[in-house]
Scaffold this motif. Sequence first.
Motif, short mmCIF file in Angstrom:
data_model
loop_
_atom_site.label_atom_id
_atom_site.label_comp_id
_atom_site.label_asym_id
_atom_site.label_seq_id
_atom_site.Cartn_x
_atom_site.Cartn_y
_atom_site.Cartn_z
N THR A 1 44.42 34.94 42.68
CA THR A 1 43.78 34.85 44.00
C THR A 1 44.80 34.66 45.10
OG1 THR A 1 41.73 34.02 43.01
CG2 THR A 1 42.07 33.56 45.35
N ASP A 2 45.82 33.83 44.84
CA ASP A 2 46.89 33.64 45.84
C ASP A 2 47.61 34.95 46.12
OD1 ASP A 2 46.27 30.98 45.97
OD2 ASP A 2 47.94 30.29 44.71
N GLY A 3 47.72 35.80 45.08
CA GLY A 3 48.46 37.05 45.23
C GLY A 3 47.66 38.18 45.86
N ILE A 4 46.39 38.33 45.46
CA ILE A 4 45.63 39.51 45.91
C ILE A 4 44.29 39.15 46.57
CG2 ILE A 4 46.67 41.00 44.14
CD1 ILE A 4 43.99 40.84 42.58
N GLY A 5 44.02 37.87 46.78
CA GLY A 5 42.74 37.47 47.36
C GLY A 5 41.69 37.29 46.27
N ASN B 1 49.35 44.34 31.62
CA ASN B 1 48.11 44.21 30.85
C ASN B 1 47.02 43.52 31.68
OD1 ASN B 1 47.97 44.83 27.65
ND2 ASN B 1 50.09 44.57 28.31
N ILE B 2 47.38 42.44 32.36
CA ILE B 2 46.39 41.74 33.20
C ILE B 2 45.88 42.69 34.28
CG2 ILE B 2 45.98 39.80 34.76
CD1 ILE B 2 48.37 38.37 33.28
N ALA B 3 46.80 43.42 34.91
CA ALA B 3 46.43 44.32 36.02
C ALA B 3 45.51 45.44 35.55
CB ALA B 3 47.70 44.91 36.63
N ALA B 4 45.64 45.84 34.28
CA ALA B 4 44.82 46.95 33.77
C ALA B 4 43.51 46.47 33.14
CB ALA B 4 45.63 47.74 32.73
N GLN C 1 39.88 45.30 41.10
CA GLN C 1 40.91 44.89 42.07
C GLN C 1 42.14 44.28 41.40
OE1 GLN C 1 40.72 45.11 45.54
NE2 GLN C 1 38.79 46.24 45.38
N LEU C 2 42.01 43.88 40.13
CA LEU C 2 43.16 43.31 39.43
C LEU C 2 44.34 44.27 39.39
CD1 LEU C 2 41.34 41.57 36.41
CD2 LEU C 2 42.59 40.40 38.25
N SER C 3 44.07 45.56 39.57
CA SER C 3 45.15 46.55 39.55
C SER C 3 46.17 46.29 40.66
CB SER C 3 44.59 47.97 39.68
OG SER C 3 43.92 48.10 40.92
N GLN C 4 45.75 45.57 41.70
CA GLN C 4 46.69 45.24 42.79
C GLN C 4 47.86 44.37 42.32
OE1 GLN C 4 45.05 43.93 46.63
NE2 GLN C 4 43.02 44.55 45.88
N LEU C 5 47.68 43.73 41.16
CA LEU C 5 48.76 42.88 40.64
C LEU C 5 50.01 43.68 40.30
CD1 LEU C 5 46.68 40.54 38.27
CD2 LEU C 5 47.83 39.86 40.38
N ASN C 6 49.85 44.99 40.14
CA ASN C 6 51.03 45.82 39.79
C ASN C 6 52.13 45.71 40.84
OD1 ASN C 6 50.33 46.98 37.27
ND2 ASN C 6 48.81 48.27 38.30
#
Length: 794
Positions: A470-474, A771-774, A483-488
Amino acid sequence: MFSNKEEFKEAFLKRLEMICGKSFGESTKRDHYFTIGNMIREYVSTDWINTNERYRSNRGKQVYYISIEFLLGRLLYHNLLNLGLEDVVMDGLQDLGIDLYELDEIEADAGLGNGGLGRLAACFMDSLASLNLPGHGCGIRYKHGLFEQKIVDGYQVELPEQWLRHGHVWEVRRADLAIEVPFWGNVEAREENGRVVFRHEKAETISAVPYDLPIVGYKTETVNTLRLWNAEPSPYPIHKDILKYKRETESVSEFLYPDDTHDEGKILRLKQQYFLVSASINSIIRSYKKQHETLRDFHENVSIHINDTHPVLAIPELMRILIDEECMGWDEAWHITVNTISYTNHTTLSEALEKWPVRLFQPLLPRIYMIVEEINERFCQQLWDLYPGEWAHIESMAIIAHEEVRMAHLALVGSYSVNGVAALHTEILKKREMSNFYHVFPEKFNNKTNGITHRRWLLKANPLLSRLITDGIGSEWVREPAQLSQLNKFGEDKAFLQNLSRIKKQNKERLARRISNQTGIVVDPSSIFDIHVKRLHAYKRQLLNILHVMYLYNQLKEDSSFHMHPRTFIFGAKASPGYYYAKKIIKLINTVADKVNGDDRTNEQVKVIFLENYRVSIAEEVFPAADISEQISTASKEASGTGNMKFMMNGALTVGTLDGANVEIMEKAGPENIFIFGLTADKVLQYYQHGGYNSMDYYHHDNRIRQVADQLINGFFPEADDEFEPIFDSLLTENDQYFVLRDFDSYVKIQRQAGLVYEDQSKWLKMSLRNIAASGYFSSDRTIREYAEDIWRI
């Protein structure tokens, strides 16, 4: 309910006195848990009532998901999270000197399931409510669930699971809505109003009493219902021996999956299944008729989904009601039934595609058997028109053949949709296991890859990682997991990756504390946590894993130059009570654990842990702590898996075969971010069809294999004597049905590679992040949207 912690504290203290009849100073933790549970259930009751009213007034289509299992886990913290109340309640309780996490620990895991099937159903319920979809669950309220597992001298011992000992704060008993379910007796034909009708006479009835649980959506006003049926003596028994009748009645909802080795157990399982569908279908129709004058458009307003073959009797039961009670002709009733029922297949294992002996089925369910017989007759006539003279082909597809009722065949014929649960699984169904049916009904077959609710398995289970995300991508990822893909974008961000590493370490330390408390064994959180948790079955190949541990132990003892990063191998699994071979593997794992953990020369390099009584609440600590996720089933055997998705979402890297959803995990995360080994599904199927595999060849030509296989029987485990002979025989005398020895070398190599990559922490963390992002694709929200649009059309 309360907008701040002061309001909450005041309401809590007042309710505590009212409910428990004692002051706060005299109260116990259980009183606190019971009070807050009641407060939450009452808080959601307005939305619960309003949700049902909304569905009634809208007259839109509703879905009923019938499943023999619903593995819910604990609901206290989960419900607070979905309601957005966890912070207010946590702060308020803290002021009163109460730890919310300790209250959550008091709640027993609801004993309503066994493994992936039940956990999937629970995830689906959560997603339906969170997506504001009109979907309800129907299940059985098992008094003792499957069983509580104890490990005594390395053996699994089964004890009754006493999850209802202190009641269940979330349920509401609805005795006024009980349904009478008939068994035994006989069917009489008579003429009524100029038509022949069939009546089930002299039946022994059981009362199905519903207990309703609210299923709370995530930050929505939707509260759906999970209705669980409890078997109770009928108020109108015809049984002469009342005590015997009472015992037999209560046994119907006593245990999940009674041992069906003998006829008595088979009858009880079949009773359970009909009890579930008869109560559910009758309840659905009773509710429907309050809003609609006729059942002629029932299929346009109701979808009934059967989760695997256990609830397949929903098909003849719906037919029975439409024909016997609603006076419809066969063709009209069949049209409605087929267009109401949809079916998910969860397995390619022939032993799991249930078959019931006619000699048991017919006397227990006489009217239902007549209807199944008629369905079979008409279907075989249809097949004769397609394949004239091909008796063997028709026999292979018949619903009743060789004095057995084939439940999967009934499901395929009597539903409008048949779905597999991973792309590979669905293709295997179409091309191999159900290819005959696919040729007749190609339009029915479709794929819906399983999913998990990220709200429980990431947001709740791993709050540290959730905050970092959440701190990283909202926070939008909680509603839209794609939206987890934004972690890339953090793939090269050293600070972010360092935080990811720190969180993994903290989660490993938490699991290490549990292991120490539960087993007395101290494990090193800086070792690789290599985790294999799932039901114990030969095809899931826990055996391959433990043979690899034996190989590593041998190397450490014999080769002073052998290097490996320290590893903690963690297992968690229950074996079915009647599954002798699986119980031998549990004994082997525990015997190896004693040997390895007790050897001072090796136990700093390798430790083996078996987590007793593995369940949802333990799983919530296991998945966030994993470095390696073991997904090593024989290719083509695992329909999908969902543990693989939970591990992935929490940043573990998969060591796996190209089986089930592992294939899609590889596609989403990238082949460079997963460790794949072993035979492909095509090669396995080729071996099964054409032979060519000889396990003895591998035994004779690979010294590592010969050594670990011989150690099963040569006194290496002196206290075990000839304990593991059946395992040795399965590998060599019986030619290793699940290709453990064939994949052994490949497994050793991929495990060595994983260990080397782990030592390059920068690379490992980048792979973990990928893996988390995907993993957003594997949310059950995506799965349920697909079911809603493609199958149920809601």
